[in-house]
Design a protein around this motif. Structure first.
Motif, PDB file in Angstrom:
ATOM      1  N   ILE A 158      44.511  28.322  41.708  1.00 25.23           N
ATOM      2  CA  ILE A 158      45.102  28.719  40.428  1.00 25.23           C
ATOM      3  C   ILE A 158      46.616  28.527  40.481  1.00 25.23           C
ATOM      4  O   ILE A 158      47.273  29.040  41.381  1.00 25.23           O
ATOM      5  N   GLU A 187      46.493  32.797  47.706  1.00 30.29           N
ATOM      6  CA  GLU A 187      46.293  34.252  47.701  1.00 30.29           C
ATOM      7  C   GLU A 187      45.876  34.730  46.317  1.00 30.29           C
ATOM      8  O   GLU A 187      45.009  35.577  46.171  1.00 30.29           O
ATOM      9  N   ALA A 188      46.544  34.169  45.288  1.00 33.87           N
ATOM     10  CA  ALA A 188      46.236  34.572  43.910  1.00 33.87           C
ATOM     11  C   ALA A 188      44.787  34.214  43.585  1.00 33.87           C
ATOM     12  O   ALA A 188      44.056  35.001  42.982  1.00 33.87           O
ATOM     13  N   LEU A 195      51.080  31.426  48.162  1.00 40.14           N
ATOM     14  CA  LEU A 195      51.009  32.260  46.962  1.00 40.14           C
ATOM     15  C   LEU A 195      49.820  31.909  46.070  1.00 40.14           C
ATOM     16  O   LEU A 195      49.050  32.775  45.648  1.00 40.14           O
ATOM     17  N   GLU A 196      49.632  30.611  45.798  1.00 39.66           N
ATOM     18  CA  GLU A 196      48.570  30.188  44.889  1.00 39.66           C
ATOM     19  C   GLU A 196      47.194  30.461  45.488  1.00 39.66           C
ATOM     20  O   GLU A 196      46.268  30.884  44.783  1.00 39.66           O
TER      21      GLU A 196
END
Lengths: 378, 199
Positions: free
Chosen positions: B110, B149-150, B146-147
């Motif tokens: 995402i 994990e999201a 980050l992506e």
């Protein structure tokens, strides 16, 4: 710490230059546009990975060259010398070397050299937008604890992602309907924003508390008969300041919840440390808009002097850089400032004419003219 | 600039990931000087990969038939699914020979900046696979950025009501490395994820 040698290649106006430096005061004197500031700008860049004059790297590279190289040998605590090198290529990631070893990330360079830089631009700390003051806090945070550069960039990344999401949602909504799925992931981003944002907020609040007495003291010394300075950190939303990171995270989550309809309508993240403010007050009034030109200058200088004191008290005395500031100040502030910085381990001063360098700052002199740096005295 | 076809080749090569203009030029001249048989074999491989390779109808991994090799293997554990971003992650995990379940390839993570939302990933297909209750554990092996994990957080929330065991790959210290060289974030994560030493 101090810089013992600075080499530049294709940096700004310099094709190549080698400048040996001593501890104590060094003044670079020469007419405007000859490259004095470029020298101290390069040193500042090694310390912060950014220029105090421009936001992008393109102007730092000499016209016609592909990349600029800044190299300095830094003598730190205990006399240990570290060779730091940065290769700046606009539009690409910088490449860093430490003691000739290639295997380092630019971020690892932070902390090797610490500087506190005074420049004419500092007046915007007091008179400018809140963004200037946030940048001041964040740069000082990174100088104190280089690890926080990671927290900052994580937060900026989350913010970018979340804003992109809100923007598509807002556009879709305006054009009728809008996918519900767009917003399905918003809560996930809220969680990430609150976590990284709370960390940044907590560190900033802690920093402001540490700065407060130091700024007040520095201001008293610069302007003995003027009012009392008060620093106040303000949230981008209602509510008192958190006392812990957990509390900050919960506050941010609640604030995001409350701001959601507005955020979706505007397609923008409206709460978080990127919209917080550091309010500078002088007596009961905010300095911005109320303080005189001279008072504003004293305030800006006090913020920098306090940064210097703070870094110094936590080990590793930073290099002081005074870029063209003396010409901006009246005689009294000029002398006070000179007295306050004269004892620094290394003080680098730039000035257009020799008379602008206060008497208290005696030391080595360099003439800067047409891209050549020549040592004049001792 | 080179003459027509040579420049065309350089331009095409330069479009590949990780290949800059200088490398493109070097590869182009290597091809020019190579044996015609070798070049024909390269061209054939390029064509074949587009014509023959398909994506597994079950997990989305690259496959040469309707389903990929992992999904066709009767020895694999049907109760565990490992969710990854790309097919190349499947290869990486297969190399460990630790995992005996099956995979689900999302096709990315995402990232609103790149316009990728949950609907653009193979999440609906994953939900379909989970619906009949055969699967009891879901391992989230998206990238530790980050992506990734999201995406993992999003999937964990989505699957929570289904009563599955949802796990996330551990982050921490590289094996055989030195503690002092670990960056602060990784070291911090390793502290968070520390485990009881059973002796």
């Amino acid at each position: 710490m101090h810089v013992a040698h600075l080499s530049l290649a294709d940096f700004r106006s310099y094709a190549r230059v080698e400048v040996p430096l001593d501890p104590g005061v060094t003044a670079f004197v020469g007419p405007n546009g000859q490259g004095k500031t470029n020298l101290v700008e390069a040193i500042g860049y090694l310390a912060t990975l950014g220029s105090h004059r421009v936001a992008s790297d393109a102007p730092l590279v000499r016209l016609g060259a592909e990349r600029a190289v800044v190299r300095a040998s830094v003598v730190g605590q205990g006399g240990r010398t570290t060779l730091v090198e940065l290769e700046i290529t606009p539009g690409k990631a910088n490449r860093a070397r430490l003691n000739r070893s290639d295997n380092v990330r630019p971020r690892d360079v932070l902390g090797v050299l610490r500087t506190v830089l005074f420049a004419p631009e500092d007046l915007t700390l007091v008179k400018g937008d809140p963004g200037e003051r946030r940048r001041f806090l964040d740069e000082l945070l990174t100088a104190r604890a280089p690890r926080l550069a990671g927290v900052r960039s994580d937060y900026e990344r989350v913010l970018k992602q979340r804003n992109a999401l809100l923007k598509t949602a807002a556009t879709a909504r305006r054009h009728g309907g809008g996918k519900a799925a767009d917003l399905a992931t918003l809560e996930v981003w809220d969680g990430h924003l609150a976590r990284t944002g709370a960390e940044l907020t907590a560190f900033r609040i802690q920093l402001v508390a540490a700065l407060q007495p130091l700024v007040a003291e520095a201001y008293r010394q610069l302007a003995p008969d003027a009012g009392e300075t008060v620093l106040e950190y303000r949230h981008s939303f209602e509510g008192e300041l958190p006392s812990s990171r957990e509390q900050a995270e919960q506050q941010l989550l609640d604030a995001l919840q409350a701001a959601r309809p507005q955020e979706v309508a505007r397609g923008l993240t409206l709460v978080g440390p990127h919209r917080d403010e550091l309010l500078l007050r002088l007596g009961p009034l905010p300095a911005k808009g109320y303080a005189s030109h001279g008072e504003s200058w004293s305030y800006a200088l006090a913020l920098r002097l306090a940064s210097y004191e703070l870094l110094r008290s936590e080990g590793g005395e930073p290099v002081l850089i005074l870029d063209d500031v003396f010409a901006e100040l009246d005689a009294r502030r000029r002398d006070r400032l000179a007295e306050l910085v004269a004892g620094g381990e290394q003080v680098l001063v730039t000035a257009a004419v020799a008379e602008d360098v206060p008497k208290a700052l005696t030391g080595a002199r360099y003439a800067v003219s047409d891209g050549a740096v020549t040592r004049l005295t001792p | 600039m080179y003459e027509g076809v040579v420049q065309d080749l350089i331009d095409e090569l330069g479009r590949l990931p990780g290949v800059g203009p200088k490398s493109a030029q070097r590869i182009a001249f290597h091809i020019l000087q190579a044996d015609p048989v070798d070049v024909r074999r390269l061209a054939f491989a390029l064509q074949q990969v587009k014509e023959k390779v398909r994506f597994c109808s079950v997990c989305g991994n690259v496959a040469e038939s309707e389903q990929c090799r992992v999904c066709l293997d009767p020895r694999r554990d049907l109760a565990v699914i490992c969710v990854v971003e790309e097919s190349k992650d499947v290869v990486a995990i297969e190399r460990t020979r630790e995992f005996r379940g099956r995979y689900h390839v999302l096709g990315g993570a995402i990232s609103p900046i790149e316009g990728v939302g949950p609907d653009d990933l193979r999440i609906r297909e994953l939900m379909t696979r989970l619906a009949d209750g055969t699967v009891t554990e879901l391992i989230l092996a998206t990238d530790p950025n980050l992506e990734g994990e999201a995406t993992a957080t999003y999937l964990a929330r989505l699957c929570k009501p289904m009563g599955l065991k949802v796990t996330r790959l551990a982050s921490g210290l590289p094996v055989g490395g030195d503690l002092e060289y670990a960056d602060e974030v990784t070291l911090g994560r390793a502290f968070e994820g520390r485990r009881l030493l059973d002796v």
